[in-house]
Design a protein around this motif. Sequence first.
Motif, PDB file in Angstrom:
ATOM      1  N   GLY A  54      70.504  44.451  52.597  1.00 46.37           N
ATOM      2  CA  GLY A  54      69.658  44.450  51.410  1.00 46.37           C
ATOM      3  C   GLY A  54      68.288  43.831  51.623  1.00 46.37           C
ATOM      4  O   GLY A  54      67.447  43.855  50.730  1.00 46.37           O
ATOM      5  N   GLU A  55      68.044  43.294  52.835  1.00 47.42           N
ATOM      6  CA  GLU A  55      66.768  42.599  53.083  1.00 47.42           C
ATOM      7  C   GLU A  55      66.038  43.102  54.320  1.00 47.42           C
ATOM      8  O   GLU A  55      65.111  42.466  54.811  1.00 47.42           O
ATOM      9  N   GLY A  56      66.435  44.235  54.866  1.00 41.68           N
ATOM     10  CA  GLY A  56      65.726  44.816  56.002  1.00 41.68           C
ATOM     11  C   GLY A  56      66.261  44.373  57.351  1.00 41.68           C
ATOM     12  O   GLY A  56      67.198  43.565  57.446  1.00 41.68           O
ATOM     13  N   SER A  57      65.647  44.910  58.413  1.00 41.21           N
ATOM     14  CA  SER A  57      66.079  44.632  59.783  1.00 41.21           C
ATOM     15  C   SER A  57      64.865  44.371  60.665  1.00 41.21           C
ATOM     16  O   SER A  57      63.792  44.931  60.443  1.00 41.21           O
ATOM     17  N   GLU A  58      65.076  43.542  61.685  1.00 42.91           N
ATOM     18  CA  GLU A  58      64.033  43.277  62.677  1.00 42.91           C
ATOM     19  C   GLU A  58      64.647  43.370  64.065  1.00 42.91           C
ATOM     20  O   GLU A  58      65.556  42.621  64.415  1.00 42.91           O
ATOM     21  N   PHE A  59      64.144  44.326  64.858  1.00 45.99           N
ATOM     22  CA  PHE A  59      64.565  44.454  66.256  1.00 45.99           C
ATOM     23  C   PHE A  59      63.482  43.793  67.128  1.00 45.99           C
ATOM     24  O   PHE A  59      62.296  44.074  66.961  1.00 45.99           O
ATOM     25  N   ILE A  60      63.916  42.910  68.007  1.00 44.61           N
ATOM     26  CA  ILE A  60      62.981  42.165  68.854  1.00 44.61           C
ATOM     27  C   ILE A  60      63.269  42.494  70.326  1.00 44.61           C
ATOM     28  O   ILE A  60      64.357  42.226  70.827  1.00 44.61           O
ATOM     29  N   VAL A  61      62.270  43.110  70.972  1.00 41.93           N
ATOM     30  CA  VAL A  61      62.371  43.460  72.395  1.00 41.93           C
ATOM     31  C   VAL A  61      61.608  42.405  73.190  1.00 41.93           C
ATOM     32  O   VAL A  61      60.447  42.122  72.904  1.00 41.93           O
ATOM     33  N   GLU A  62      62.279  41.847  74.189  1.00 38.38           N
ATOM     34  CA  GLU A  62      61.666  40.812  75.046  1.00 38.38           C
ATOM     35  C   GLU A  62      61.731  41.273  76.501  1.00 38.38           C
ATOM     36  O   GLU A  62      62.799  41.530  77.024  1.00 38.38           O
ATOM     37  N   ILE A  63      60.571  41.412  77.152  1.00 43.80           N
ATOM     38  CA  ILE A  63      60.507  41.893  78.541  1.00 43.80           C
ATOM     39  C   ILE A  63      59.595  40.976  79.351  1.00 43.80           C
ATOM     40  O   ILE A  63      58.482  40.686  78.911  1.00 43.80           O
TER      41      ILE A  63
ATOM     42  N   ARG B 115      59.988  55.776  74.851  1.00 43.64           N
ATOM     43  CA  ARG B 115      61.287  56.144  74.271  1.00 43.64           C
ATOM     44  C   ARG B 115      61.881  54.977  73.479  1.00 43.64           C
ATOM     45  O   ARG B 115      62.480  55.173  72.414  1.00 43.64           O
ATOM     46  N   ILE B 116      61.727  53.756  74.009  1.00 42.69           N
ATOM     47  CA  ILE B 116      62.251  52.569  73.324  1.00 42.69           C
ATOM     48  C   ILE B 116      61.650  52.449  71.934  1.00 42.69           C
ATOM     49  O   ILE B 116      62.357  52.350  70.923  1.00 42.69           O
ATOM     50  N   PHE B 117      60.305  52.473  71.870  1.00 42.94           N
ATOM     51  CA  PHE B 117      59.652  52.161  70.594  1.00 42.94           C
ATOM     52  C   PHE B 117      59.597  53.355  69.649  1.00 42.94           C
ATOM     53  O   PHE B 117      59.571  53.163  68.422  1.00 42.94           O
ATOM     54  N   LEU B 118      59.616  54.570  70.183  1.00 43.59           N
ATOM     55  CA  LEU B 118      59.744  55.733  69.297  1.00 43.59           C
ATOM     56  C   LEU B 118      61.099  55.728  68.600  1.00 43.59           C
ATOM     57  O   LEU B 118      61.208  56.055  67.415  1.00 43.59           O
ATOM     58  N   ASN B 119      62.156  55.355  69.343  1.00 49.69           N
ATOM     59  CA  ASN B 119      63.490  55.254  68.736  1.00 49.69           C
ATOM     60  C   ASN B 119      63.521  54.184  67.656  1.00 49.69           C
ATOM     61  O   ASN B 119      64.026  54.419  66.545  1.00 49.69           O
TER      62      ASN B 119
ATOM     63  N   LYS C 220      59.885  45.499  62.485  1.00 51.28           N
ATOM     64  CA  LYS C 220      60.558  44.984  61.283  1.00 51.28           C
ATOM     65  C   LYS C 220      60.353  45.933  60.108  1.00 51.28           C
ATOM     66  O   LYS C 220      59.258  46.441  59.900  1.00 51.28           O
ATOM     67  N   ASP C 221      61.420  46.172  59.348  1.00 44.92           N
ATOM     68  CA  ASP C 221      61.315  47.015  58.158  1.00 44.92           C
ATOM     69  C   ASP C 221      61.886  46.275  56.956  1.00 44.92           C
ATOM     70  O   ASP C 221      62.535  45.240  57.097  1.00 44.92           O
ATOM     71  N   ASN C 222      61.645  46.815  55.765  1.00 44.09           N
ATOM     72  CA  ASN C 222      62.245  46.239  54.562  1.00 44.09           C
ATOM     73  C   ASN C 222      63.225  47.231  53.955  1.00 44.09           C
ATOM     74  O   ASN C 222      63.292  47.408  52.740  1.00 44.09           O
TER      75      ASN C 222
ATOM     76  N   SER D 258      61.319  55.273  64.669  1.00 43.42           N
ATOM     77  CA  SER D 258      61.940  56.398  63.951  1.00 43.42           C
ATOM     78  C   SER D 258      63.085  55.902  63.072  1.00 43.42           C
ATOM     79  O   SER D 258      63.233  56.332  61.921  1.00 43.42           O
ATOM     80  N   ASN D 259      63.911  54.989  63.616  1.00 45.82           N
ATOM     81  CA  ASN D 259      65.011  54.427  62.831  1.00 45.82           C
ATOM     82  C   ASN D 259      64.486  53.642  61.633  1.00 45.82           C
ATOM     83  O   ASN D 259      65.006  53.766  60.518  1.00 45.82           O
ATOM     84  N   ALA D 260      63.457  52.825  61.878  1.00 44.31           N
ATOM     85  CA  ALA D 260      62.899  52.011  60.785  1.00 44.31           C
ATOM     86  C   ALA D 260      62.385  52.904  59.659  1.00 44.31           C
ATOM     87  O   ALA D 260      62.623  52.627  58.470  1.00 44.31           O
TER      88      ALA D 260
END
Length: 225
Positions: free
Chosen positions: A216-225, A124-128, A159-161, A131-133
């Motif tokens: 304007g330069e993308g987003s990067e979500f970083i999950v740390e477990i 669920r975490i990574f599908l969300n 990470k997306d652009n 999907s957003n990216a």
Amino acid sequence: QKTEFFSNISHELKTPVSVILGAIQLVEKKYSSTFSSHPDLYKQFRIIRHNCYKMLRLTNNILEISKIEAGYSRLNLENCNIVYLIEEIVQSIIPYAEQKELSIEFDTEEEEIITAVDIDKIERIFLNLLSNAIKYTERGGKVRVYITKKANYFTVSVKDNGPGIPECMQEEIFKRFQQGTSHLTKTNEGSGIGLSLVKTFVELHNGKISLISKEGEGSEFIVEI
């Protein structure tokens, strides 16, 4: 009362959606030859299927929120190779990315990282996040998933652009019913609960999620477990 209402109505919605999805799967199996000779018909069929899955995800999210608010959300831990699991999740979403002519790049420092996680919640975490990216990245863009291992934890970067998230919204998007909005973003579809659930699921694993983004330069979500 509010939590009970959301829980009840989610169950009521989930039943007919599940029945529709069952019918869709039967039609796809039985009339595959018809679809192959009528691509326009199959395109409309895929739209129906995609939106049914979207409704199912939404009802599941509302059900999960009800469990969390009632204190019933628990982890069902299993040992698994987290690299293989996340690669499978990435593979499952490639057809969705291809519809938008996006490329998905998967890379990892380690071929095997054995850890105890709740497989359903990790999915669920990574599908969300994926999907957003995909949703917010323009056609021809790229989404990159990268796994690293540090001492006693692992990190996964998505990470997306795409258009990026304004600095003033970067803390708000993890709050329930909030969405990142930008003059660069052409769509504001969604319920605004996906990232709230992602944060909750990550924290249930004693992990944390962070965001690096510039408008304007993308987003990067970083999950740390």
